[in-house]
Write a protein that holds these residues in place. Structure first.
Motif, PDB file in Angstrom:
ATOM      1  N   ALA A  23      12.100  -6.773   2.551  1.00 39.39           N
ATOM      2  CA  ALA A  23      12.254  -5.387   2.994  1.00 39.39           C
ATOM      3  C   ALA A  23      13.716  -4.943   2.901  1.00 39.39           C
ATOM      4  CB  ALA A  23      11.729  -5.232   4.412  1.00 39.39           C
ATOM      5  N   GLU A  24      14.628  -5.837   3.256  1.00 39.76           N
ATOM      6  CA  GLU A  24      16.054  -5.496   3.225  1.00 39.76           C
ATOM      7  C   GLU A  24      16.603  -5.403   1.809  1.00 39.76           C
ATOM      8  OE1 GLU A  24      17.852  -8.561   5.570  1.00 39.76           O
ATOM      9  OE2 GLU A  24      17.195  -7.656   7.468  1.00 39.76           O
ATOM     10  N   ARG A  25      16.110  -6.261   0.935  1.00 42.34           N
ATOM     11  CA  ARG A  25      16.654  -6.297  -0.431  1.00 42.34           C
ATOM     12  C   ARG A  25      15.867  -5.450  -1.424  1.00 42.34           C
ATOM     13  NH1 ARG A  25      18.656 -12.560  -0.962  1.00 42.34           N
ATOM     14  NH2 ARG A  25      20.018 -12.479   0.836  1.00 42.34           N
ATOM     15  N   GLY A  26      14.677  -5.020  -1.027  1.00 43.50           N
ATOM     16  CA  GLY A  26      13.893  -4.137  -1.884  1.00 43.50           C
ATOM     17  C   GLY A  26      14.442  -2.723  -1.834  1.00 43.50           C
ATOM     18  N   GLU A 103      10.685  -1.492  -4.790  1.00 43.16           N
ATOM     19  CA  GLU A 103      11.073  -2.216  -6.003  1.00 43.16           C
ATOM     20  C   GLU A 103      11.792  -3.492  -5.590  1.00 43.16           C
ATOM     21  OE1 GLU A 103      13.101  -0.841 -10.078  1.00 43.16           O
ATOM     22  OE2 GLU A 103      14.444  -0.796  -8.352  1.00 43.16           O
ATOM     23  N   ILE A 104      11.303  -4.625  -6.104  1.00 39.42           N
ATOM     24  CA  ILE A 104      11.901  -5.914  -5.779  1.00 39.42           C
ATOM     25  C   ILE A 104      12.390  -6.550  -7.074  1.00 39.42           C
ATOM     26  CG2 ILE A 104      11.513  -8.187  -4.761  1.00 39.42           C
ATOM     27  CD1 ILE A 104       9.301  -6.830  -3.056  1.00 39.42           C
ATOM     28  N   HIS A 105      13.694  -6.722  -7.164  1.00 42.32           N
ATOM     29  CA  HIS A 105      14.317  -7.245  -8.380  1.00 42.32           C
ATOM     30  C   HIS A 105      13.941  -8.714  -8.590  1.00 42.32           C
ATOM     31  CE1 HIS A 105      17.467  -8.308 -11.276  1.00 42.32           C
ATOM     32  NE2 HIS A 105      17.421  -7.028 -11.595  1.00 42.32           N
ATOM     33  N   ALA A 106      13.959  -9.139  -9.836  1.00 40.29           N
ATOM     34  CA  ALA A 106      13.595 -10.509 -10.211  1.00 40.29           C
ATOM     35  C   ALA A 106      14.418 -11.558  -9.469  1.00 40.29           C
ATOM     36  CB  ALA A 106      13.746 -10.686 -11.725  1.00 40.29           C
ATOM     37  N   THR A 107      15.702 -11.303  -9.265  1.00 38.57           N
ATOM     38  CA  THR A 107      16.531 -12.299  -8.580  1.00 38.57           C
ATOM     39  C   THR A 107      16.104 -12.465  -7.125  1.00 38.57           C
ATOM     40  OG1 THR A 107      18.208 -10.620  -8.163  1.00 38.57           O
ATOM     41  CG2 THR A 107      18.556 -12.037 -10.068  1.00 38.57           C
ATOM     42  N   VAL A 108      15.703 -11.370  -6.487  1.00 40.86           N
ATOM     43  CA  VAL A 108      15.220 -11.446  -5.104  1.00 40.86           C
ATOM     44  C   VAL A 108      13.917 -12.237  -5.061  1.00 40.86           C
ATOM     45  CG1 VAL A 108      14.380 -10.105  -3.129  1.00 40.86           C
ATOM     46  CG2 VAL A 108      16.367  -9.298  -4.435  1.00 40.86           C
ATOM     47  N   MET A 109      13.021 -11.964  -6.002  1.00 37.02           N
ATOM     48  CA  MET A 109      11.756 -12.706  -6.044  1.00 37.02           C
ATOM     49  C   MET A 109      12.009 -14.189  -6.280  1.00 37.02           C
ATOM     50  SD  MET A 109       9.021 -11.153  -5.258  1.00 37.02           S
ATOM     51  CE  MET A 109       7.845 -12.360  -5.837  1.00 37.02           C
ATOM     52  N   ALA A 110      12.967 -14.516  -7.130  1.00 36.58           N
ATOM     53  CA  ALA A 110      13.281 -15.930  -7.389  1.00 36.58           C
ATOM     54  C   ALA A 110      13.752 -16.611  -6.105  1.00 36.58           C
ATOM     55  CB  ALA A 110      14.342 -16.044  -8.490  1.00 36.58           C
ATOM     56  N   LEU A 111      14.587 -15.933  -5.345  1.00 40.09           N
ATOM     57  CA  LEU A 111      15.061 -16.495  -4.070  1.00 40.09           C
ATOM     58  C   LEU A 111      13.900 -16.702  -3.105  1.00 40.09           C
ATOM     59  CD1 LEU A 111      18.294 -14.374  -3.484  1.00 40.09           C
ATOM     60  CD2 LEU A 111      18.183 -16.818  -3.993  1.00 40.09           C
ATOM     61  N   VAL A 112      13.018 -15.718  -3.031  1.00 37.92           N
ATOM     62  CA  VAL A 112      11.871 -15.814  -2.115  1.00 37.92           C
ATOM     63  C   VAL A 112      10.959 -16.966  -2.534  1.00 37.92           C
ATOM     64  CG1 VAL A 112       9.765 -14.621  -1.355  1.00 37.92           C
ATOM     65  CG2 VAL A 112      11.946 -13.417  -1.368  1.00 37.92           C
ATOM     66  N   ILE A 113      10.699 -17.088  -3.824  1.00 34.26           N
ATOM     67  CA  ILE A 113       9.809 -18.151  -4.313  1.00 34.26           C
ATOM     68  C   ILE A 113      10.427 -19.533  -4.067  1.00 34.26           C
ATOM     69  CG2 ILE A 113       8.877 -19.185  -6.434  1.00 34.26           C
ATOM     70  CD1 ILE A 113       8.207 -16.283  -7.321  1.00 34.26           C
ATOM     71  N   MET A 114      11.745 -19.652  -4.222  1.00 34.29           N
ATOM     72  CA  MET A 114      12.390 -20.948  -3.954  1.00 34.29           C
ATOM     73  C   MET A 114      12.279 -21.324  -2.478  1.00 34.29           C
ATOM     74  SD  MET A 114      15.715 -21.279  -6.460  1.00 34.29           S
ATOM     75  CE  MET A 114      16.591 -19.910  -5.773  1.00 34.29           C
ATOM     76  N   GLU A 115      12.437 -20.335  -1.612  1.00 30.23           N
ATOM     77  CA  GLU A 115      12.389 -20.615  -0.182  1.00 30.23           C
ATOM     78  C   GLU A 115      10.955 -20.706   0.351  1.00 30.23           C
ATOM     79  OE1 GLU A 115      14.540 -19.110   3.903  1.00 30.23           O
ATOM     80  OE2 GLU A 115      15.373 -18.599   1.955  1.00 30.23           O
ATOM     81  N   TYR A 116      10.060 -19.946  -0.256  1.00 32.11           N
ATOM     82  CA  TYR A 116       8.664 -19.895   0.199  1.00 32.11           C
ATOM     83  C   TYR A 116       7.737 -20.094  -1.006  1.00 32.11           C
ATOM     84  CZ  TYR A 116      11.074 -17.641   4.092  1.00 32.11           C
ATOM     85  OH  TYR A 116      11.941 -17.358   5.118  1.00 32.11           O
ATOM     86  N   PRO A 117       7.494 -21.337  -1.421  1.00 32.96           N
ATOM     87  CA  PRO A 117       6.700 -21.612  -2.626  1.00 32.96           C
ATOM     88  C   PRO A 117       5.279 -21.037  -2.566  1.00 32.96           C
ATOM     89  CG  PRO A 117       7.708 -23.629  -1.781  1.00 32.96           C
ATOM     90  CD  PRO A 117       8.005 -22.547  -0.805  1.00 32.96           C
ATOM     91  N   GLN A 118       4.758 -20.753  -1.374  1.00 36.06           N
ATOM     92  CA  GLN A 118       3.406 -20.193  -1.273  1.00 36.06           C
ATOM     93  C   GLN A 118       3.306 -18.826  -1.958  1.00 36.06           C
ATOM     94  OE1 GLN A 118       5.560 -20.789   1.273  1.00 36.06           O
ATOM     95  NE2 GLN A 118       5.061 -19.614   3.100  1.00 36.06           N
TER      96      GLN A 118
END
Length: 147
Positions: A23-26, A103-118
């Motif tokens: 929410a903060e980075r989107g 809008e969620i940028h690819a780098t933000v999604m990469a960070l989220v996926i690394m921290e939350y693999p689910q």
């Protein structure tokens, strides 16, 4: 207060800190009816979560009217394929009415996926459903009598 992103299938398994990060980075975006949100062939550097409104997803075809792939609404995600393969956008997405997205940028999604693999697992489920839907559409088109 629970984030509206908690109702999004892609993010429903995320704990509150992960939802807050998104929410903060989107970046909230607004589109008028008929406005193109993303165009087939364009750069794939972000996905959008639909927070209000409806969109049409269609693919251009040579010498034919565009093929409507889906109509999506609140809680749906668009533009997720390009984040995985860095390929150009595979379809054009147009707002059918006043529409808001996060809008969620690819780098933000990469960070989220690394921290939350689910989230990666949920993304694969969404892609699998969309692939099945595309297969069904291709099958229906193949059975259509020639004009």
């Amino acid at each position: 207060m629970t984030s509206p992103l908690a109702r999004v299938v892609l993010f429903k398994e995320l704990p509150e800190p992960g939802l807050q990060m998104l929410a903060e980075r989107g970046r909230p975006k607004m589109f008028g009816a008929g406005e193109v949100i993303m165009r087939q062939g364009g750069v794939s550097d972000a996905l959008h979560v639909i927070t209000r409104g409806r969109v049409r997803v269609e693919r251009d075809q040579a010498a034919d009217t565009p093929l409507v792939l889906a109509e999506l609404g609140v809680g749906d995600v668009i533009g997720e394929m390009g984040l995985l393969d860095n390929a150009p956008r595979s379809a054009t997405v147009t707002a059918l009415e006043a529409t808001e997205t996060l809008e969620i940028h690819a780098t933000v999604m990469a960070l989220v996926i690394m921290e939350y693999p689910q989230v990666a697992t949920a993304l694969l489920r969404i892609l699998s459903r969309r692939l099945r839907s595309a297969d069904e559409l291709a099958d229906a088109l193949a059975r259509r009598p020639p004009h």
